[in-house]
Design a protein around this motif. Structure first.
Motif, PDB file in Angstrom:
ATOM      1  N   VAL A  13      51.046  62.808  55.990  1.00  0.00           N
ATOM      2  CA  VAL A  13      51.267  63.839  57.006  1.00  0.00           C
ATOM      3  C   VAL A  13      52.672  64.415  56.881  1.00  0.00           C
ATOM      4  CG1 VAL A  13      51.567  64.225  59.486  1.00  0.00           C
ATOM      5  CG2 VAL A  13      49.565  62.988  58.653  1.00  0.00           C
ATOM      6  N   THR A  14      53.665  63.541  56.766  1.00  0.00           N
ATOM      7  CA  THR A  14      55.060  63.986  56.664  1.00  0.00           C
ATOM      8  C   THR A  14      55.280  64.864  55.439  1.00  0.00           C
ATOM      9  OG1 THR A  14      55.852  62.007  57.808  1.00  0.00           O
ATOM     10  CG2 THR A  14      57.445  63.198  56.466  1.00  0.00           C
ATOM     11  N   GLU A  15      54.741  64.437  54.294  1.00  0.00           N
ATOM     12  CA  GLU A  15      54.917  65.196  53.056  1.00  0.00           C
ATOM     13  C   GLU A  15      54.223  66.549  53.132  1.00  0.00           C
ATOM     14  OE1 GLU A  15      56.197  66.111  49.200  1.00  0.00           O
ATOM     15  OE2 GLU A  15      56.814  64.433  50.487  1.00  0.00           O
ATOM     16  N   ALA A  16      52.999  66.570  53.658  1.00  0.00           N
ATOM     17  CA  ALA A  16      52.253  67.832  53.745  1.00  0.00           C
ATOM     18  C   ALA A  16      52.931  68.803  54.706  1.00  0.00           C
ATOM     19  CB  ALA A  16      50.817  67.560  54.175  1.00  0.00           C
ATOM     20  N   LEU A  17      53.443  68.298  55.818  1.00  0.00           N
ATOM     21  CA  LEU A  17      54.146  69.164  56.762  1.00  0.00           C
ATOM     22  C   LEU A  17      55.423  69.729  56.156  1.00  0.00           C
ATOM     23  CD1 LEU A  17      53.826  67.229  60.145  1.00  0.00           C
ATOM     24  CD2 LEU A  17      52.737  69.401  59.541  1.00  0.00           C
ATOM     25  N   ALA A  18      56.114  68.914  55.373  1.00  0.00           N
ATOM     26  CA  ALA A  18      57.353  69.370  54.735  1.00  0.00           C
ATOM     27  C   ALA A  18      57.099  70.531  53.787  1.00  0.00           C
ATOM     28  CB  ALA A  18      58.031  68.220  54.000  1.00  0.00           C
ATOM     29  N   ARG A  19      55.857  70.621  53.292  1.00  0.00           N
ATOM     30  CA  ARG A  19      55.497  71.713  52.383  1.00  0.00           C
ATOM     31  C   ARG A  19      54.781  72.845  53.119  1.00  0.00           C
ATOM     32  NH1 ARG A  19      53.629  68.918  46.693  1.00  0.00           N
ATOM     33  NH2 ARG A  19      54.620  66.882  46.999  1.00  0.00           N
ATOM     34  N   GLU A  20      54.829  72.773  54.435  1.00  0.00           N
ATOM     35  CA  GLU A  20      54.334  73.834  55.319  1.00  0.00           C
ATOM     36  C   GLU A  20      52.814  73.986  55.289  1.00  0.00           C
ATOM     37  OE1 GLU A  20      56.573  77.370  54.437  1.00  0.00           O
ATOM     38  OE2 GLU A  20      58.387  76.550  55.367  1.00  0.00           O
ATOM     39  N   HIS A  21      52.105  72.878  55.018  1.00  0.00           N
ATOM     40  CA  HIS A  21      50.655  72.895  55.185  1.00  0.00           C
ATOM     41  C   HIS A  21      50.323  72.699  56.664  1.00  0.00           C
ATOM     42  CE1 HIS A  21      49.943  72.977  50.908  1.00  0.00           C
ATOM     43  NE2 HIS A  21      50.719  71.920  50.734  1.00  0.00           N
ATOM     44  N   ARG A  22      49.161  73.156  57.062  1.00  0.00           N
ATOM     45  CA  ARG A  22      48.700  72.979  58.436  1.00  0.00           C
ATOM     46  C   ARG A  22      47.889  71.694  58.485  1.00  0.00           C
ATOM     47  NH1 ARG A  22      45.926  78.459  60.296  1.00  0.00           N
ATOM     48  NH2 ARG A  22      45.823  77.256  62.235  1.00  0.00           N
ATOM     49  N   VAL A  23      48.448  70.692  59.150  1.00  0.00           N
ATOM     50  CA  VAL A  23      47.890  69.339  59.106  1.00  0.00           C
ATOM     51  C   VAL A  23      47.295  68.949  60.447  1.00  0.00           C
ATOM     52  CG1 VAL A  23      48.381  66.911  58.634  1.00  0.00           C
ATOM     53  CG2 VAL A  23      49.609  68.706  57.381  1.00  0.00           C
ATOM     54  N   THR A  24      46.112  68.357  60.402  1.00  0.00           N
ATOM     55  CA  THR A  24      45.505  67.745  61.582  1.00  0.00           C
ATOM     56  C   THR A  24      45.395  66.255  61.323  1.00  0.00           C
ATOM     57  OG1 THR A  24      44.216  69.719  62.148  1.00  0.00           O
ATOM     58  CG2 THR A  24      43.455  67.616  63.050  1.00  0.00           C
ATOM     59  N   ALA A  25      45.982  65.468  62.208  1.00  0.00           N
ATOM     60  CA  ALA A  25      45.898  64.016  62.111  1.00  0.00           C
ATOM     61  C   ALA A  25      44.631  63.563  62.819  1.00  0.00           C
ATOM     62  CB  ALA A  25      47.125  63.369  62.748  1.00  0.00           C
ATOM     63  N   VAL A  26      43.772  62.861  62.105  1.00  0.00           N
ATOM     64  CA  VAL A  26      42.507  62.384  62.666  1.00  0.00           C
ATOM     65  C   VAL A  26      42.594  60.872  62.831  1.00  0.00           C
ATOM     66  CG1 VAL A  26      40.007  62.313  62.391  1.00  0.00           C
ATOM     67  CG2 VAL A  26      41.302  64.262  61.488  1.00  0.00           C
ATOM     68  N   VAL A  27      42.511  60.416  64.079  1.00  0.00           N
ATOM     69  CA  VAL A  27      42.655  58.996  64.392  1.00  0.00           C
ATOM     70  C   VAL A  27      41.602  58.592  65.407  1.00  0.00           C
ATOM     71  CG1 VAL A  27      45.132  58.935  63.887  1.00  0.00           C
ATOM     72  CG2 VAL A  27      44.359  59.528  66.174  1.00  0.00           C
ATOM     73  N   ARG A  28      41.325  57.314  65.505  1.00  0.00           N
ATOM     74  CA  ARG A  28      40.314  56.840  66.453  1.00  0.00           C
ATOM     75  C   ARG A  28      40.856  56.795  67.871  1.00  0.00           C
ATOM     76  NH1 ARG A  28      36.784  51.893  64.190  1.00  0.00           N
ATOM     77  NH2 ARG A  28      35.472  52.675  65.867  1.00  0.00           N
ATOM     78  N   ARG A  29      42.164  56.563  68.013  1.00  0.00           N
ATOM     79  CA  ARG A  29      42.770  56.481  69.354  1.00  0.00           C
ATOM     80  C   ARG A  29      43.988  57.409  69.390  1.00  0.00           C
ATOM     81  NH1 ARG A  29      40.935  51.408  68.069  1.00  0.00           N
ATOM     82  NH2 ARG A  29      42.851  50.957  66.936  1.00  0.00           N
TER      83      ARG A  29
END
Length: 213
Positions: free
Chosen positions: A17-33
Protein backbone atom coordinates in the motif's frame (compact mmCIF):
# COMPACT_ATOMS: atom_id res chain seq x y z
CA UNK A 1 -3.83 2.69 -11.74
CA UNK A 2 -6.67 1.64 -9.44
CA UNK A 3 -5.43 -1.20 -7.23
CA UNK A 4 -7.19 -3.23 -4.54
CA UNK A 5 -4.84 -4.75 -1.95
CA UNK A 6 -6.42 -7.68 -0.14
CA UNK A 7 -4.77 -8.37 3.20
CA UNK A 8 -3.61 -4.77 3.48
CA UNK A 9 -3.29 -4.98 7.27
CA UNK A 10 -0.42 -7.49 7.16
CA UNK A 11 3.26 -6.62 7.05
CA UNK A 12 3.56 -7.21 3.30
CA UNK A 13 0.20 -5.65 2.49
CA UNK A 14 1.04 -2.44 4.33
CA UNK A 15 4.32 -2.11 2.46
CA UNK A 16 2.57 -2.67 -0.86
CA UNK A 17 0.00 0.00 0.00
CA UNK A 18 2.75 2.45 0.98
CA UNK A 19 4.76 1.81 -2.20
CA UNK A 20 1.74 2.06 -4.50
CA UNK A 21 0.59 5.30 -2.88
CA UNK A 22 4.07 6.78 -3.21
CA UNK A 23 3.75 6.23 -6.96
CA UNK A 24 0.36 7.96 -6.97
CA UNK A 25 -1.77 4.89 -7.66
CA UNK A 26 -5.32 4.88 -6.33
CA UNK A 27 -5.28 2.20 -3.65
CA UNK A 28 -8.12 0.51 -1.79
CA UNK A 29 -7.15 -1.49 1.27
CA UNK A 30 -9.35 -4.58 1.60
CA UNK A 31 -9.45 -6.07 5.10
CA UNK A 32 -11.82 -8.25 7.11
CA UNK A 33 -12.02 -5.80 10.03
CA UNK A 34 -11.70 -2.21 8.75
CA UNK A 35 -11.85 -0.77 12.28
CA UNK A 36 -8.51 -2.45 13.03
CA UNK A 37 -6.73 -0.96 10.02
CA UNK A 38 -4.45 1.74 11.35
CA UNK A 39 -2.89 2.71 8.05
CA UNK A 40 -2.76 5.69 5.75
CA UNK A 41 -5.72 7.89 4.89
CA UNK A 42 -6.94 5.84 1.96
CA UNK A 43 -10.07 4.02 0.93
CA UNK A 44 -10.69 0.99 3.15
CA UNK A 45 -13.26 -1.69 2.41
CA UNK A 46 -14.40 -4.77 4.25
CA UNK A 47 -13.79 -7.90 2.22
CA UNK A 48 -13.46 -11.65 2.64
CA UNK A 49 -10.92 -13.29 0.34
CA UNK A 50 -12.72 -16.62 0.78
CA UNK A 51 -15.96 -15.23 -0.65
CA UNK A 52 -15.98 -15.03 -4.48
CA UNK A 53 -18.83 -12.51 -4.39
CA UNK A 54 -16.80 -10.22 -2.14
CA UNK A 55 -13.76 -10.64 -4.39
CA UNK A 56 -15.80 -9.63 -7.43
CA UNK A 57 -17.20 -6.61 -5.60
CA UNK A 58 -13.86 -5.16 -4.51
CA UNK A 59 -12.21 -5.99 -7.85
CA UNK A 60 -14.83 -4.41 -10.08
CA UNK A 61 -13.61 -1.31 -11.88
CA UNK A 62 -9.99 -1.78 -10.86
CA UNK A 63 -6.99 -2.54 -13.04
CA UNK A 64 -5.25 -4.83 -10.56
CA UNK A 65 -5.90 -6.88 -7.45
CA UNK A 66 -3.03 -7.76 -5.13
CA UNK A 67 -3.52 -10.63 -2.69
CA UNK A 68 -1.17 -10.32 0.27
CA UNK A 69 -3.19 -12.72 2.40
CA UNK A 70 -1.22 -14.54 5.06
CA UNK A 71 -1.63 -18.11 6.17
CA UNK A 72 -3.48 -17.52 9.43
CA UNK A 73 -2.26 -18.12 12.96
CA UNK A 74 -2.08 -21.18 15.17
CA UNK A 75 -2.54 -24.81 14.12
CA UNK A 76 -3.33 -25.27 10.45
CA UNK A 77 -1.47 -22.08 9.62
CA UNK A 78 -1.78 -22.56 5.87
CA UNK A 79 -5.50 -23.15 5.90
CA UNK A 80 -6.40 -19.86 4.16
CA UNK A 81 -3.95 -20.00 1.29
CA UNK A 82 -5.33 -22.63 -1.06
CA UNK A 83 -9.05 -21.79 -0.68
CA UNK A 84 -8.17 -18.11 -1.13
CA UNK A 85 -6.61 -18.88 -4.53
CA UNK A 86 -9.78 -20.68 -5.63
CA UNK A 87 -12.03 -17.87 -4.36
CA UNK A 88 -9.93 -15.18 -6.05
CA UNK A 89 -10.21 -16.96 -9.39
CA UNK A 90 -13.93 -17.62 -8.98
CA UNK A 91 -14.57 -13.99 -8.04
CA UNK A 92 -12.58 -12.50 -10.91
CA UNK A 93 -14.24 -14.85 -13.38
CA UNK A 94 -17.56 -13.27 -12.46
CA UNK A 95 -16.29 -10.05 -14.04
CA UNK A 96 -15.65 -11.69 -17.41
CA UNK A 97 -13.57 -9.63 -19.81
CA UNK A 98 -13.48 -6.78 -17.27
CA UNK A 99 -11.52 -8.87 -14.74
CA UNK A 100 -8.43 -7.02 -13.48
CA UNK A 101 -4.96 -8.46 -13.31
CA UNK A 102 -4.26 -10.63 -10.25
CA UNK A 103 -0.92 -10.53 -8.46
CA UNK A 104 -0.54 -12.97 -5.57
CA UNK A 105 2.14 -12.97 -2.88
CA UNK A 106 3.41 -16.53 -2.72
CA UNK A 107 6.00 -18.43 -0.72
CA UNK A 108 9.64 -19.37 -1.14
CA UNK A 109 8.91 -23.01 -0.34
CA UNK A 110 8.72 -24.38 -3.87
CA UNK A 111 11.75 -22.42 -5.12
CA UNK A 112 14.71 -24.62 -6.02
CA UNK A 113 17.84 -24.45 -3.89
CA UNK A 114 21.41 -24.94 -5.10
CA UNK A 115 20.96 -28.69 -4.64
CA UNK A 116 18.08 -28.67 -7.12
CA UNK A 117 15.41 -29.55 -4.54
CA UNK A 118 12.59 -27.32 -3.25
CA UNK A 119 13.34 -25.22 -0.19
CA UNK A 120 10.59 -26.99 1.74
CA UNK A 121 12.65 -30.19 1.60
CA UNK A 122 15.48 -28.60 3.56
CA UNK A 123 15.85 -30.17 7.06
CA UNK A 124 16.09 -26.70 8.59
CA UNK A 125 12.48 -25.82 7.66
CA UNK A 126 10.32 -26.07 10.81
CA UNK A 127 7.01 -28.00 10.61
CA UNK A 128 4.74 -24.95 10.83
CA UNK A 129 6.65 -23.16 8.08
CA UNK A 130 6.63 -26.35 5.99
CA UNK A 131 2.84 -26.52 6.31
CA UNK A 132 2.44 -22.95 5.06
CA UNK A 133 4.94 -23.47 2.23
CA UNK A 134 3.10 -26.55 0.97
CA UNK A 135 -0.22 -24.70 1.08
CA UNK A 136 1.27 -21.98 -1.11
CA UNK A 137 2.63 -24.69 -3.39
CA UNK A 138 -0.84 -26.16 -3.87
CA UNK A 139 -2.24 -22.70 -4.56
CA UNK A 140 0.44 -22.11 -7.20
CA UNK A 141 -0.29 -25.49 -8.78
CA UNK A 142 -3.94 -24.48 -9.05
CA UNK A 143 -3.19 -21.07 -10.55
CA UNK A 144 -1.02 -22.74 -13.17
CA UNK A 145 -4.19 -24.43 -14.48
CA UNK A 146 -5.93 -21.06 -14.96
CA UNK A 147 -5.81 -19.87 -18.56
CA UNK A 148 -8.61 -17.31 -18.70
CA UNK A 149 -7.22 -14.73 -16.22
CA UNK A 150 -4.06 -12.64 -16.17
CA UNK A 151 -2.34 -13.78 -12.98
CA UNK A 152 1.15 -13.60 -11.52
CA UNK A 153 2.68 -15.02 -8.34
CA UNK A 154 5.64 -13.28 -6.71
CA UNK A 155 7.53 -15.54 -4.30
CA UNK A 156 9.73 -13.84 -1.72
CA UNK A 157 13.18 -15.09 -0.74
CA UNK A 158 13.43 -17.24 2.36
CA UNK A 159 13.64 -14.25 4.70
CA UNK A 160 11.65 -11.03 4.39
CA UNK A 161 12.89 -8.58 6.99
CA UNK A 162 12.11 -5.05 8.15
CA UNK A 163 14.54 -2.61 6.66
CA UNK A 164 15.11 0.26 4.29
CA UNK A 165 13.88 0.67 0.75
CA UNK A 166 16.93 0.56 -1.50
CA UNK A 167 15.06 -0.03 -4.77
CA UNK A 168 17.61 -2.72 -5.62
CA UNK A 169 16.85 -6.40 -6.10
CA UNK A 170 17.44 -9.31 -8.48
CA UNK A 171 14.83 -11.46 -10.23
CA UNK A 172 14.62 -15.15 -11.04
CA UNK A 173 11.96 -17.62 -12.15
CA UNK A 174 11.94 -20.72 -9.94
CA UNK A 175 15.36 -20.54 -8.28
CA UNK A 176 15.90 -19.32 -4.74
CA UNK A 177 18.10 -16.23 -4.90
CA UNK A 178 20.97 -15.99 -2.42
CA UNK A 179 23.75 -13.54 -1.73
CA UNK A 180 27.43 -14.58 -2.09
CA UNK A 181 27.46 -15.46 1.62
CA UNK A 182 24.48 -17.77 1.19
CA UNK A 183 21.70 -15.60 2.61
CA UNK A 184 18.29 -15.55 0.94
CA UNK A 185 16.81 -12.26 2.03
CA UNK A 186 15.14 -8.99 1.08
CA UNK A 187 13.67 -6.07 3.00
CA UNK A 188 9.89 -5.78 3.08
CA UNK A 189 9.98 -2.36 1.35
CA UNK A 190 12.16 -3.74 -1.46
CA UNK A 191 9.79 -6.71 -1.89
CA UNK A 192 6.92 -4.24 -2.23
CA UNK A 193 9.01 -2.29 -4.75
CA UNK A 194 9.47 -5.41 -6.88
CA UNK A 195 5.75 -6.16 -6.71
CA UNK A 196 4.64 -2.66 -7.73
CA UNK A 197 7.31 -2.61 -10.46
CA UNK A 198 5.63 -5.73 -11.86
CA UNK A 199 2.24 -4.02 -11.68
CA UNK A 200 3.53 -1.04 -13.61
CA UNK A 201 5.64 -2.99 -16.09
CA UNK A 202 4.06 -6.45 -16.49
CA UNK A 203 6.60 -9.07 -17.48
CA UNK A 204 5.34 -12.29 -15.89
CA UNK A 205 1.93 -13.30 -17.20
CA UNK A 206 0.54 -16.63 -16.05
CA UNK A 207 3.70 -17.53 -14.17
CA UNK A 208 5.61 -17.28 -10.93
CA UNK A 209 8.80 -15.33 -10.35
CA UNK A 210 10.90 -14.40 -7.33
CA UNK A 211 13.15 -11.63 -6.10
CA UNK A 212 15.99 -11.16 -3.62
CA UNK A 213 19.30 -9.44 -3.05
Amino acid sequence: MQVAVIGANGAIGRCVVTEALAREHRVTAVVRRPAEYQGLAISVERGDVLDPEDVARVAEGRQAVVSAVGGGDGPGRGRLVEPAAHALVAGLRRLGDAAPRLLVVGSAGSLLTASGTPLWDEPSVPPRQFELMRAHGRALDYLRTVRDLDWTVLSPPRNLLPGERTGSYRLAADTLLTTPDGLSTLSLPDFATALVDELEHPAHHGERFTCGY
